[in-house]
Design a protein around this motif. Structure first.
Motif, PDB file in Angstrom:
ATOM      1  N   SER A 201       0.794  -1.230   0.000  1.00  0.00           N
ATOM      2  CA  SER A 201       0.000   0.000   0.000  1.00  0.00           C
ATOM      3  C   SER A 201       0.831   1.287   0.000  1.00  0.00           C
ATOM      4  CB  SER A 201      -0.946  -0.033   1.197  1.00  0.00           C
ATOM      5  OG  SER A 201      -1.929   0.950   1.064  1.00  0.00           O
ATOM      6  N   SER A 222       0.138  -4.322  -3.574  1.00  0.00           N
ATOM      7  CA  SER A 222      -1.311  -4.188  -3.434  1.00  0.00           C
ATOM      8  C   SER A 222      -1.713  -2.950  -2.650  1.00  0.00           C
ATOM      9  CB  SER A 222      -1.857  -5.428  -2.718  1.00  0.00           C
ATOM     10  OG  SER A 222      -3.240  -5.299  -2.524  1.00  0.00           O
ATOM     11  N   VAL A 223      -2.951  -2.549  -2.843  1.00  0.00           N
ATOM     12  CA  VAL A 223      -3.481  -1.382  -2.151  1.00  0.00           C
ATOM     13  C   VAL A 223      -3.775  -1.705  -0.687  1.00  0.00           C
ATOM     14  CG1 VAL A 223      -5.885  -1.849  -2.769  1.00  0.00           C
ATOM     15  CG2 VAL A 223      -5.177   0.489  -2.314  1.00  0.00           C
ATOM     16  N   ILE A 224      -4.010  -2.978  -0.412  1.00  0.00           N
ATOM     17  CA  ILE A 224      -4.291  -3.414   0.960  1.00  0.00           C
ATOM     18  C   ILE A 224      -3.896  -4.883   1.059  1.00  0.00           C
ATOM     19  CG2 ILE A 224      -6.703  -4.027   0.415  1.00  0.00           C
ATOM     20  CD1 ILE A 224      -7.439  -3.084   3.275  1.00  0.00           C
ATOM     21  N   CYS A 229      -8.215  -6.666   3.459  1.00  0.00           N
ATOM     22  CA  CYS A 229      -9.316  -6.613   2.491  1.00  0.00           C
ATOM     23  C   CYS A 229     -10.424  -7.585   2.896  1.00  0.00           C
ATOM     24  CB  CYS A 229      -8.780  -6.947   1.107  1.00  0.00           C
ATOM     25  SG  CYS A 229     -10.035  -6.919  -0.165  1.00  0.00           S
ATOM     26  N   SER A 231     -11.096  -8.737   5.867  1.00  0.00           N
ATOM     27  CA  SER A 231     -11.813  -8.362   7.082  1.00  0.00           C
ATOM     28  C   SER A 231     -12.765  -7.197   6.819  1.00  0.00           C
ATOM     29  CB  SER A 231     -10.847  -8.064   8.224  1.00  0.00           C
ATOM     30  OG  SER A 231     -10.382  -6.750   8.131  1.00  0.00           O
ATOM     31  N   ILE A 232     -12.473  -6.382   5.820  1.00  0.00           N
ATOM     32  CA  ILE A 232     -13.387  -5.269   5.522  1.00  0.00           C
ATOM     33  C   ILE A 232     -14.515  -5.726   4.590  1.00  0.00           C
ATOM     34  CG2 ILE A 232     -13.607  -2.980   4.495  1.00  0.00           C
ATOM     35  CD1 ILE A 232     -10.682  -2.485   5.321  1.00  0.00           C
ATOM     36  N   LEU A 233     -14.162  -6.344   3.475  1.00  0.00           N
ATOM     37  CA  LEU A 233     -15.188  -6.645   2.476  1.00  0.00           C
ATOM     38  C   LEU A 233     -15.947  -7.941   2.749  1.00  0.00           C
ATOM     39  CD1 LEU A 233     -13.612  -5.485  -0.891  1.00  0.00           C
ATOM     40  CD2 LEU A 233     -15.266  -4.322   0.534  1.00  0.00           C
ATOM     41  N   TRP A 234     -15.266  -8.906   3.341  1.00  0.00           N
ATOM     42  CA  TRP A 234     -15.959 -10.166   3.648  1.00  0.00           C
ATOM     43  C   TRP A 234     -16.358 -10.225   5.123  1.00  0.00           C
ATOM     44  CZ3 TRP A 234     -12.571 -10.111  -0.461  1.00  0.00           C
ATOM     45  CH2 TRP A 234     -12.934 -10.811  -1.617  1.00  0.00           C
ATOM     46  N   ARG A 235     -15.913  -9.228   5.881  1.00  0.00           N
ATOM     47  CA  ARG A 235     -16.119  -9.186   7.328  1.00  0.00           C
ATOM     48  C   ARG A 235     -15.606 -10.449   7.995  1.00  0.00           C
ATOM     49  NH1 ARG A 235     -20.897  -6.105   6.272  1.00  0.00           N
ATOM     50  NH2 ARG A 235     -20.031  -4.055   5.874  1.00  0.00           N
ATOM     51  N   ALA A 246      -8.906 -11.630  -5.725  1.00  0.00           N
ATOM     52  CA  ALA A 246      -9.675 -10.494  -6.234  1.00  0.00           C
ATOM     53  C   ALA A 246      -8.829  -9.239  -6.402  1.00  0.00           C
ATOM     54  CB  ALA A 246     -10.849 -10.211  -5.286  1.00  0.00           C
ATOM     55  N   LEU A 247      -7.838  -9.077  -5.550  1.00  0.00           N
ATOM     56  CA  LEU A 247      -7.045  -7.835  -5.566  1.00  0.00           C
ATOM     57  C   LEU A 247      -6.077  -7.749  -6.745  1.00  0.00           C
ATOM     58  CD1 LEU A 247      -6.273  -7.425  -1.770  1.00  0.00           C
ATOM     59  CD2 LEU A 247      -7.461  -5.756  -3.200  1.00  0.00           C
TER      60      LEU A 247
ATOM     61  N   PHE B  87     -13.719  -6.990 -10.190  1.00  0.00           N
ATOM     62  CA  PHE B  87     -13.582  -7.342  -8.779  1.00  0.00           C
ATOM     63  C   PHE B  87     -14.877  -7.909  -8.227  1.00  0.00           C
ATOM     64  CE2 PHE B  87     -13.313  -6.681  -4.264  1.00  0.00           C
ATOM     65  CZ  PHE B  87     -11.963  -6.788  -3.960  1.00  0.00           C
ATOM     66  N   ARG B  90     -18.227 -10.259  -1.770  1.00  0.00           N
ATOM     67  CA  ARG B  90     -19.493 -10.958  -1.565  1.00  0.00           C
ATOM     68  C   ARG B  90     -20.481 -10.565  -2.651  1.00  0.00           C
ATOM     69  NH1 ARG B  90     -20.911  -9.250   4.190  1.00  0.00           N
ATOM     70  NH2 ARG B  90     -20.101  -7.365   3.230  1.00  0.00           N
ATOM     71  N   MET B 169     -10.697  -0.022  -2.549  1.00  0.00           N
ATOM     72  CA  MET B 169     -10.138  -1.379  -2.604  1.00  0.00           C
ATOM     73  C   MET B 169     -10.521  -2.164  -3.848  1.00  0.00           C
ATOM     74  SD  MET B 169     -10.521  -3.272   0.975  1.00  0.00           S
ATOM     75  CE  MET B 169     -11.757  -2.117   1.516  1.00  0.00           C
ATOM     76  N   GLY B 172      -8.230  -2.159  -6.623  1.00  0.00           N
ATOM     77  CA  GLY B 172      -6.914  -2.736  -6.363  1.00  0.00           C
ATOM     78  C   GLY B 172      -5.774  -1.747  -6.547  1.00  0.00           C
ATOM     79  N   ILE B 173      -4.741  -2.221  -7.202  1.00  0.00           N
ATOM     80  CA  ILE B 173      -3.525  -1.436  -7.369  1.00  0.00           C
ATOM     81  C   ILE B 173      -3.809  -0.124  -8.105  1.00  0.00           C
ATOM     82  CG2 ILE B 173      -2.805  -2.391  -9.592  1.00  0.00           C
ATOM     83  CD1 ILE B 173      -0.399  -1.939  -6.697  1.00  0.00           C
ATOM     84  N   LEU B 176      -4.439   2.475  -5.709  1.00  0.00           N
ATOM     85  CA  LEU B 176      -3.189   2.922  -5.071  1.00  0.00           C
ATOM     86  C   LEU B 176      -2.466   3.909  -5.985  1.00  0.00           C
ATOM     87  CD1 LEU B 176      -1.391   2.394  -2.514  1.00  0.00           C
ATOM     88  CD2 LEU B 176      -0.046   0.879  -3.956  1.00  0.00           C
TER      89      LEU B 176
END
Lengths: 318, 353
Positions: A201, A222-224, A229, A231-235, A246-247, B87, B90, B169, B172-173, B176
């Motif tokens: 990041s 990667s950005v994160i 990622c 924990s934020i998007l999939w919780r 995905a990233l 991307f 869920r 997010m 992605g990159i 960034l």
């Protein structure tokens, strides 16, 4: 004792067997050499099979492998007459970023690299490769030094990210990174960045606003982090693998997206199985970039860098 | 089934829930719990009248509030590639994007407008937190570049108003990469000698803070705004300590030297206007200033200021005449260089001797 990753279990077993046989052969048994060679061949095939189709998450694991060469190793292998320079002249010295003057294959240059450390004590010393604002301000200082003496800047990127702590926030982590990016984009000298492990990041981009961005075959950028990622998007932190996928954080995907310029192949079984070979290959790529960029004048170098970043994001993976 | 759950049901819900909104005449202040009548809240610019808490406001409202007489023109932002990574978490990013667009009626999280603030030309790039947390992806980066180009074309100041959780997010990159790209935008404005001001609003975090938002000539923050790099939860998990009172709030940043001032929402237009007028009073190029040590008259200066909106090349008269002190100071250098050539040479000779 080699550190094996979870997906390397079959390889670990084979290599264990080979090791055992080698011990036996010291006892003077006859047909053991053949058996060792056969097993070695099998292990190599297995390695090749495993490493040619690593998933994104497996690449994250490889990129973070503790035996993977780190910045300090590259400095030792590639930089002669290294003169380490310390401190940001404002607050402190951050050992998460190594920096100094040195000679790379005959060229005097300024070097910066994020260092994670290799054992418990050095990891603590280098704060696990997570720089604080002091580190980024030291980087700025060395960038200015490069500019003043017209020396190329060579950086090695390997960080999980900038350190998230109270002190780091108080002393302006965001500002320190922003200013690094700003300065990096202004330089009128060649800037070459290599992602040797983990490009985490904002903490990574601060040292990667380069004319040429090189990545090792199994490094990530990667950005994160996949964990963050997930924990934020999939919780849930359990979805690391999906998040990594995905990233699109692999060198191969990033090259397709036009974010990096070049991939340096790693030896069979990744950098940690051929450290010297890997570092020499990175050296070759840097040398080639230096030669190409060395012909350009300061204004062109700055414009090329700006234009390169401005052109990003025009194409997707389609 | 998917079509029903993803498409039909939200539509029906939207129809049903719309009837609920008019009941919502009172809003609760998230800080002090005070119930505030909606008209009163709007009149106070969504600042709690009892505790002064600054609630978040949308980008449109922000623009109305900042520009003179609430008068501004939005510009159309360049269309960018949607969902470059294809991307999916869920749910698909393209689906999230579509929903955010239909909910907000916007293309993305940034609005760019031009007009005047305190009589000075200004371009404002304002984030809308309600659009995917104001996150910065390609569209936002392009928007900031467009804002910078507009400011340059109009010789106007650029004012960025982030309200953003950071990088998007799902891009992605490439999200960034908006950090260097937005920094280039800022550099373009700075290279032209135009002011770049950042108005930090709640929240400004992550990659947005660590790029264009911390590179202003001047940083203004709204009271109580959360401004930082790492999220509070991430820090707590890393260091396993509770965070100090007021951590990452605007006032905390002021104490730590990261912002120039914390300004209440109602005072923002006036503060910005004053800064722009002061910064805008650019001295003419030193070479063309006639050396005129006589004192200027106050009236002339005031008049010049009123007229000084566009500074045309070859017409530096207003400022040069009015601000005699300024002009004298500006011309100090070339004058000294011209008249005292031998004096200038002296220090050069010194070390040789």
């Amino acid at each position: 004792m080699r550190h094996y990753l979870d997906f390397e279990k079959p390889i670990a077993e084979l290599e264990g067997k080979i090791e055992e046989l080698r011990h036996l052969s010291d006892g003077g048994e006859l047909n053991i050499a053949d058996e060792v060679a056969r097993l070695q061949g099998k292990a190599d095939r297995l390695l090749r099979q495993t490493y040619t189709k690593l998933s994104a998450w497996q690449k994250c694991q490889v990129a973070r492998h503790p035996e993977r060469p780190h910045s300090a190793d590259y400095l030792a292998a590639l930089i002669e007459d290294f003169v380490p320079l310390a401190g940001d002249r404002l607050y402190g010295e951050d050992r998460a970023i190594l920096g100094g003057l040195g000679r790379f294959r005959g060229h005097s240059c300024v070097v910066l690299g994020q260092e994670k450390g290799h054992d418990m004590q050095s990891r603590v010393t280098h704060n696990f490769g997570m720089p604080r604002p002091e580190g980024y301000r030291k980087a700025q200082r060395l960038m200015q030094l490069a500019e003043r003496f017209k020396l190329p800047l060579v950086t090695f990127v390997d960080t999980a990210g900038a350190y998230p702590g109270i002190g780091a926030e108080e002393r302006g982590q965001a500002e320190a990174i922003a200013r690094c990016i700003e300065l990096g984009l202004q330089l009128r000298v060649p800037v070459i960045a290599t992602v040797i492990g983990e490009g985490g990041s904002g903490g990574a981009i601060a040292l990667a606003t380069a004319n040429r961005v090189i990545m090792l075959e199994h490094s990530i950028y990667s950005v994160i982090s996949p964990e963050g990622c997930a924990s934020i998007l999939w919780r849930s932190a359990e979805q690391n693998q999906e998040a990594a996928e995905a990233l699109r954080l692999t060198a191969q995907d990033l090259e397709k997206l036009g974010v990096i310029d070049q991939i340096v192949p790693e030896p069979l079984g990744a950098a940690h199985r051929g450290r010297d070979k890997t570092m020499a290959a990175v050296g070759d790529a840097i040398e080639e970039a230096l030669q190409a960029l060395g012909r350009l004048d300061g204004g062109t170098l700055k414009a090329q860098r700006r234009d390169k970043f401005l052109a990003m994001g025009q194409k997707g993976l389609g | 089934m998917n079509w029903i759950t993803n498409y039909v049901r939200p539509k029906i819900r939207a129809l049903v829930s719309r009837t609920d909104i008019p009941d919502n005449l009172w809003e609760k202040c998230p800080a002090c719990g005070q119930m505030i009548f909606h008209r009163e809240l709007e009149a106070s610019l969504r600042v709690c009248p009892s505790c002064g808490h600054h609630m978040r406001i949308g980008a449109k409202r922000r623009l109305e509030l900042l520009f003179d007489e609430g008068d501004y023109s939005l510009i159309e932002l360049p269309e960018t590639i949607a969902d470059p990574l294809r991307f999916r978490d869920r749910e698909r990013y393209s689906e999230r994007l579509r929903r955010s667009r239909s909910a907000t009626g916007r293309q993305d999280a940034l609005l760019v407008a031009h007009g005047t603030i305190g009589g000075r030309k200004a371009v404002v790039a304002a984030f809308d937190f309600s659009f995917m947390g104001g996150s910065m992806g390609i569209a936002v980066g392009e928007g900031l570049l467009a804002a910078a180009k507009l400011a340059i074309a109009q010789e106007a100041a650029l004012i960025a108003v982030p309200a953003s959780g950071g990088a998007r997010m799902q891009e992605g990159i490439l999200s960034l990469m908006q950090m260097p790209r937005s920094t280039v935008a800022v550099e373009m404005v700075k290279d032209k000698g135009l002011p770049y001001i950042v108005l930090l609003t709640d929240p400004t975090t992550g990659g947005v803070t660590a790029s264009f938002a911390m590179l202003g000539d001047i940083h203004i923050a709204e009271p109580g705004a959360v401004i930082g790099f790492a999220g509070a939860r991430v820090i707590e998990e890393t260091i396993r300590e509770t965070l100090p009172e007021g951590f990452q709030r605007a006032e905390y940043l002021l104490d730590h030297g990261m912002v120039d001032m914390v300004v209440e929402r109602k005072d923002l237009p006036e503060t910005l206007g004053r800064i722009l007028r002061l910064l805008g009073e650019r001295r003419p190029e030193a070479e063309v200033v006639p050396l005129r040590p006589s004192a200027g008259d106050e009236a002339g200066e005031a008049k010049a200021r009123q007229e000084a909106t566009p500074r045309l090349v070859g017409e530096p008269a207003g400022e040069a005449k009015g601000e005699a002190g300024e002009a004298a100071r500006a011309s100090d250098k070339p004058a000294a260089a011209k008249t005292k050539t031998p004096a200038k040479d002296e220090p050069e000779r010194d070390p040789a001797e």
